[in-house]
Design a protein around this motif. Structure first.
Motif, short mmCIF file in Angstrom:
data_model
loop_
_atom_site.label_atom_id
_atom_site.label_comp_id
_atom_site.label_asym_id
_atom_site.label_seq_id
_atom_site.Cartn_x
_atom_site.Cartn_y
_atom_site.Cartn_z
N ARG A 1 0.82 -1.20 0.00
CA ARG A 1 0.00 0.00 0.00
C ARG A 1 0.85 1.25 0.00
N LEU A 2 2.00 1.15 0.64
CA LEU A 2 2.81 2.35 0.80
C LEU A 2 3.72 2.51 -0.39
N MET A 3 3.87 3.74 -0.80
CA MET A 3 4.77 4.02 -1.90
C MET A 3 5.96 4.78 -1.33
N THR A 4 7.15 4.30 -1.64
CA THR A 4 8.34 4.95 -1.12
C THR A 4 8.83 5.94 -2.13
N LEU A 5 8.90 7.19 -1.73
CA LEU A 5 9.41 8.21 -2.62
C LEU A 5 10.71 8.73 -2.05
N SER A 6 11.63 8.96 -2.93
CA SER A 6 12.86 9.56 -2.46
C SER A 6 12.84 11.00 -2.90
N PHE B 1 15.40 13.21 1.59
CA PHE B 1 14.69 12.51 2.64
C PHE B 1 13.73 11.52 1.99
N VAL B 2 13.66 10.39 2.61
CA VAL B 2 12.86 9.28 2.08
C VAL B 2 11.51 9.33 2.78
N ILE B 3 10.46 9.33 2.01
CA ILE B 3 9.14 9.32 2.63
C ILE B 3 8.34 8.15 2.09
N LYS B 4 7.50 7.63 2.95
CA LYS B 4 6.58 6.58 2.52
C LYS B 4 5.20 7.19 2.56
N CYS C 1 9.12 9.30 7.51
CA CYS C 1 10.07 10.23 6.89
C CYS C 1 11.42 10.00 7.52
N ASP C 2 12.44 9.96 6.72
CA ASP C 2 13.78 9.73 7.23
C ASP C 2 14.75 10.64 6.50
N PRO C 3 15.28 11.65 7.17
CA PRO C 3 16.22 12.52 6.47
C PRO C 3 17.55 11.82 6.21
N ASP C 4 18.15 12.18 5.12
CA ASP C 4 19.41 11.57 4.73
C ASP C 4 20.32 12.67 4.22
N ASN D 1 6.03 4.81 -16.25
CA ASN D 1 6.62 3.81 -15.37
C ASN D 1 7.49 4.43 -14.30
N SER D 2 6.97 5.44 -13.63
CA SER D 2 7.78 6.09 -12.60
C SER D 2 6.82 6.63 -11.56
N LYS D 3 7.31 6.87 -10.35
CA LYS D 3 6.37 7.19 -9.26
C LYS D 3 5.82 8.60 -9.35
N TYR D 4 6.70 9.55 -9.64
CA TYR D 4 6.22 10.92 -9.66
C TYR D 4 5.22 11.17 -10.78
N PRO D 5 5.44 10.66 -11.99
CA PRO D 5 4.38 10.81 -12.99
C PRO D 5 3.09 10.12 -12.60
N PHE D 6 3.21 9.02 -11.86
CA PHE D 6 2.01 8.33 -11.43
C PHE D 6 1.16 9.22 -10.56
#
Lengths: 387, 244, 425
Positions: free
Chosen positions: A27-32, A45-48, A57-60, C206-211
């Motif tokens: 369900r969760l999407m990990t975005l960097s 920072f990585v967010i789900k 959220c995890d700062p890097d 096929n990428s998250k941000y465009p999705f």
């Protein structure tokens, strides 16, 4: 069952288990929100994200880590000035100011009075330059391109002023242990007062177009509230702290140089939401204009601006911790000296690094669309946090 | 800088390291008017709340040869100057230190008391208790920074917590330095994250830069260094910058 | 500001010119000549005065220009002209190009800047050509897992759909590419295709941000289609027809509909801003949050095509606003009936028609006015947030559109408008 059938059953069981475990993760999407992102600066920072809400959220940091503290140990006290101002190039007077204060305490030097005034003038001008830049980026993070262009344009006037004063636009290397490097040029005072009047007019226009904009208010009022207890517990500093009902300013709490002779108020707001964190720097800038007017008024008309040090200044072995109010908060230097010209250990405690702790605390539970508003309202400058 | 301060520093030079007072040309410094009369190093003790003069006093307490003192740093009596007595530590800071010493006695070692700066040293096993006392009783509610220094000569690493206070008005300008030392070869310290939440990232940076393992800290991982760092912790003294 | 390389020789330059001429000749010979033959063999040529147009007849028009007039008139009446030149693609593209330039200059003046300045002699007027050339010359990078068919087809479909909307909008009496009796309905049907294109393209990236960007585009465009249609419905009530030419005619007979339906016009304006993804509704492309939204993976000419389509859509929706609410091409006659009186020998005065010229002038003027109004929020507002957007679209705008629809109904039943009404001239 034969062994093959047993293995079959076992792998089926494991397979189902693996699928079931990852169903929740699915369900969760990990975005960097990574370094290659227009909304993050040199920071990652990585967010789900669960739908539209952020759950993790995890700062890097560390993408611009340069090893400032290690480099300081290999250069003598004066050679440290140019590379120490690079972490925050447009607020360089303040980061050198704190260093100079600590070195002066260790070496045992007193700065002449006119030099102290000029140091304070450069510090206030740099604070305004930094805050205007921060305001511009806040505008563009929310999609307001006019709010990006106006402060950047107004900032050019201040940078021209600083160029007349110090010779360089951004990284001045102006505040050094012992004072400042050169005296103010002719006509500086009138020019500075003119710019301050122009800026005070512009602050009203910023309020009209940005702070009183109903869309901006809708997006920032009530969003990501940092309560007073949390602010104190997390140890944040600067405008983030003052927006959460804690009126703490290093210039008032521990006045350095001639700040005890200047009359100004500590601006703070009580709500602690994104709007307060966006509004307090504007109030700070207005106070800074008043401070500049007093400084230009009270500066002694003549005198030395710099106490000359020996070529390789060194002091007795000792430790010093001095701090200064920069654009982002209390900027402290902890310097250990062992009696040689090169410092033994320099530790820089920057406001951005301390405010970074509030980022995971505030982002969790917010919408994805609030992410730039919250992130930049914490007054975080990535290069400074990495040093 | 006035002359008597320079003389004081010259005399202080007997305490070990080379000690050159800045040979500023006397003429310029005498002509420049110091902002306050800087005759005596210690400000009048009555200014317990927010001393109004700038604390940038070149008052070097003579005994902080912290680099070489192995924890037994004494406050006031290594060197004595023939012409002046030991500067009296300011009363408010002394009051705070007395409170701490009353509670903890000998487990706390006071290294120096300067105007607005106090340095105390504790052993690693007592540090959490002392930190809890400082936070609850003396209202030092946050840690401004955590610094680690490597002393290879004593084979120790010193970790300093700079504590400040936002809630108590008189303490707004004070910074208390809470330090502890640990062995360099097996550097382990208990974490203060349960006392001061603000040390989380600072301790993590200390771990990766100096190799000090904080027991109880949720993430002792690399923070600022690149992911493929394969060298010794960089802030140790035996880490040489390549190419220098 | 180019500098010549040190080893440039004149002979090399002449050689490159000859190379260019060689290739032009090759293309003309291999492509142009067969094309002419195909036209001559297969396309039915028009008849002039009873005689079929032959090349001989065509060439004699050089000596007698007036004999070319019927040819030109036939050409002007053909569908090809309407599609390609006016009011079709060329006209739309020219207005889109002018829009882009005006937008950049206009915003720049508002933001204390100058905008394009160096390309072209006068204030950077050739900036668009420079940008177009730049985009054409860039490499088109397709992500590895992307669906190539849709990746290439979606931008072309975008531009094609935008151009299809233009095909239904009348710019002058009798000048419309497709004069359909249900013109307004056809426009809404075509407009409903845009969210699909956005979603398909973002999925194919096929990428998250465009999705995330594609989902936002879908939500936004669907949410604002209903207020869009409802506000146009009030116009249909007042004019009694879905045919756009007749809508304009009914406004010429009474007064401009914006006087009776100001709230509907406002709802239409806001909805068209949302359909166009312009600030403050540019969430699908929110640069600071989701990199570039559903346009993240576009590069080079694909990006250029999508921008072109976006500006053509701007013209289309602005023209629709003008047709529905501002009386289309209605306006006082300011062109004289004849340019050079009593001369029927030369070409242009014969082809000149005062009413058409007047119609074109007023239509273009009003369209530009509405386009400027659509450009204005970009300098004033920040971006809106998705939940506020959906709340506005689904609750507030539908209510407002309904209010004005009731006003329109009252006007019709009260006999003020409609056939035989009080205000009908």
């Amino acid at each position: 069952m034969t062994s093959i059938e047993e293995k079959f059953e076992e792998s089926k069981r494991l397979g189902l288990q693996i699928v079931k475990e990852s169903a929740e993760e699915d369900r969760l999407m990990t975005l960097s929100v990574g370094p290659q992102h227009p909304g993050s600066g040199h920071f990652r920072f990585v967010i789900k994200v669960d739908g539209d809400y952020i759950v993790f959220c995890d700062p890097d940091p560390g993408y611009v880590h340069r090893g400032e503290e290690k480099m300081c140990e290999h250069r003598n006290v004066i050679q440290n000035i140019p590379h120490l101002e690079r972490p925050v190039i447009h607020d360089s007077a303040n980061i050198n100011y704190s260093y100079s204060l600590a070195i002066e305490e260790l070496v045992g030097v007193e700065v002449p009075r006119r030099g102290q005034f000029i140091r304070a003038i450069a510090s206030e001008l740099n604070r305004q330059v930094y805050t205007l830049y921060w305001l511009a980026i806040y505008g563009i993070f929310l999609g307001h391109s006019t709010m990006f262009m106006w402060p950047t344009g107004d900032r050019e006037l201040l940078i021209d002023l600083l160029e007349a004063l110090t010779g360089a636009r951004v990284t001045h290397a102006f505040n050094i242990p012992g004072g400042v490097r050169n005296d103010v040029p002719e006509g500086f005072k009138d020019r500075c007062l003119r710019q301050i009047k122009y800026l005070q007019k512009r602050f009203k226009e910023y309020e009209d177009i940005f702070y009183n904009n109903p869309l901006f208010r809708q997006r920032t009022e009530g969003v990501a509230v940092l309560s007073k207890e949390d602010a104190i517990k997390l140890g944040v500093t600067g405008s983030v702290l003052r927006a959460s009902n804690v009126p703490f300013d290093v210039r008032k709490a521990e006045p350095y140089d001639i700040y005890n002779e200047i009359d100004f108020k500590v601006q703070y707001m009580k709500t602690g939401d994104c709007f307060a964190r966006a509004y307090v720097p504007l109030l700070d800038m207005q106070e800074s204009c008043y401070i500049l007017e007093q400084l230009l008024d009270k500066i002694p008309s003549s005198g030395e601006v710099r106490a000359k040090l020996q070529p390789n200044p060194k002091g007795p072995p000792g430790e010093a911790y001095r701090r200064v109010e920069s654009g982002r908060g209390a900027l402290g230097y902890y310097i250990v000296s062992d009696g040689t010209p090169k410092p033994y250990r320099v530790k820089i405690s920057v406001g951005s690094f301390r405010n970074m702790l509030a980022l995971p605390h505030l982002l969790v539970g917010q919408r994805l669309a609030d992410m730039p508003a919250v992130y930049w309202s914490l007054n975080y400058w990535p290069v400074e946090a990495d040093r | 800088m006035s002359n008597n301060n320079k003389k004081e520093l010259n005399k202080v030079g007997a305490s070990g390291q080379t000690k050159d007072s800045p040979t500023a040309s006397d003429s310029t410094t005498e002509q420049s008017q110091p902002s306050q009369p800087s005759s005596q190093p210690s400000p009048p003790p009555s200014s317990s709340s927010q001393p109004k003069q700038s604390p940038a006093k070149p008052s070097q307490p003579p005994a902080t040869t912290a680099a070489s003192a192995t924890g037994a740093g004494s406050k006031a009596n290594t060197t004595s100057q023939p012409a002046k007595t030991q500067p009296e530590p300011p009363a408010f800071e002394k009051g705070l230190v007395d409170q701490i010493k009353n509670k903890f006695g000998d487990t706390v070692n006071v290294l120096f008391i300067k105007p607005l700066r106090i340095k105390i040293q504790v052993d690693p096993q007592n540090i959490v208790e002392v930190a809890n006392y400082l936070r609850d009783r003396l209202a030092f509610d946050h840690a401004e920074s955590v610094a680690g220094t490597d002393y290879p000569k004593d084979n120790q690493i010193e970790v300093i917590y700079h504590l400040g206070s936002y809630t108590r008005e008189e303490l707004a300008s004070h910074i208390l330095w809470l330090t502890t030392r640990t062995n360099r070869d097996d550097a382990r310290l208990p974490t203060l994250i349960n006392v001061y939440k603000s040390v989380e990232y600072h301790e993590r940076e200390c771990y990766e830069m100096l190799g000090v393992y904080f027991e109880g800290h949720p993430r002792n991982e690399r923070f600022l260094l690149p992911e493929d760092w394969a060298d010794i912790p960089p802030l140790r003294k035996d880490f040489k910058i390549k190419g220098r | 500001m180019a500098s010549y390389p040190q080893d440039a020789r004149f002979g090399g330059f002449v050689g490159s010119l000859l190379w260019l001429i060689f290739w032009i000749l090759v293309i003309v010979a291999l492509v142009g000549l067969p094309l002419i033959f195909i036209i001559l063999f297969y396309v039915p040529l028009p008849e002039i005065d009873g005689e079929v147009l032959t090349p001989y007849l065509f060439l004699t028009s050089i000596l007698y220009p007036q004999s070319a007039v019927p040819v030109i008139e036939t050409f002007l009446d053909s569908t090809l002209f309407k599609v390609a030149v006016f009011p079709g693609f060329t006209y739309g593209a020219l207005i889109a190009a002018a829009t882009i330039f005006i937008e950049r200059k206009f915003l720049a003046k508002m933001q204390l800047r100058v905008g394009p300045l160096y390309a072209g002699k006068i204030e950077g007027i050739l900036q668009l050509i420079a940008d177009g050339l730049k985009l054409i010359s860039k490499e088109i990078i397709i992500p590895s897992g992307a669906d190539k068919t849709i990746f290439w087809a979606a931008p072309i479909a975008f531009v094609a759909t935008a151009a299809a909307v233009i095909a239904l909008i009348p710019a002058a009496p009798g000048w419309v590419v497709a004069d359909i009796d249900v013109g307004l309905l056809a426009i809404f049907a075509i407009l409903g295709f845009f969210p699909l294109i956005a979603l398909l393209f973002s999925w194919a990236s096929n990428s998250k941000y465009p999705f995330i960007g594609g989902l936002r585009a879908l939500h936004q465009m669907i949410a604002f289609e209903i207020p869009f249609i409802l506000s146009a419905l009030s116009v249909v009530l007042l004019s009694g027809t879905l045919n756009l030419t007749e809508v304009v005619e009914s406004q010429i007979q009474s007064y401009w509909f914006i006087l009776f339906l100001p709230i509907s016009a406002f709802v239409f304006y806001i909805s068209s801003l949302a359909e166009l993804e312009r600030v403050p509704f540019d969430l699908p492309e929110a640069e600071s949050e989701i990199v570039a939204g559903w346009l993240t993976e576009t590069s080079g000419m694909i990006y250029g095509l999508i921008q072109l389509g976006s500006y053509i859509k701007t013209y289309a929706l602005a023209a629709l606003f003008v047709v529905l609410f501002l009386g289309g091409w209605a306006g006082p006659q300011i062109f004289p009936a004849q340019i050079i009186p009593e001369s029927e020998e030369t070409l242009i005065p014969v082809l000149y028609d005062a009413t058409i010229a007047n119609a074109i002038f007023w239509f273009t003027l009003k369209t530009f006015g509405i386009i400027m109004l659509m450009l204005l929020p970009r300098g004033i507002s920040p971006r809106i947030r998705i939940d506020i957007l959906l709340h506005t679209g689904w609750y507030k705008l539908i209510v407002l559109a309904f209010i004005n629809m009731f006003v329109a109904l009252a006007l019709i039943y009260g006999g003020v408008l409609g056939p035989g009404g009080l205000l009908v001239r």
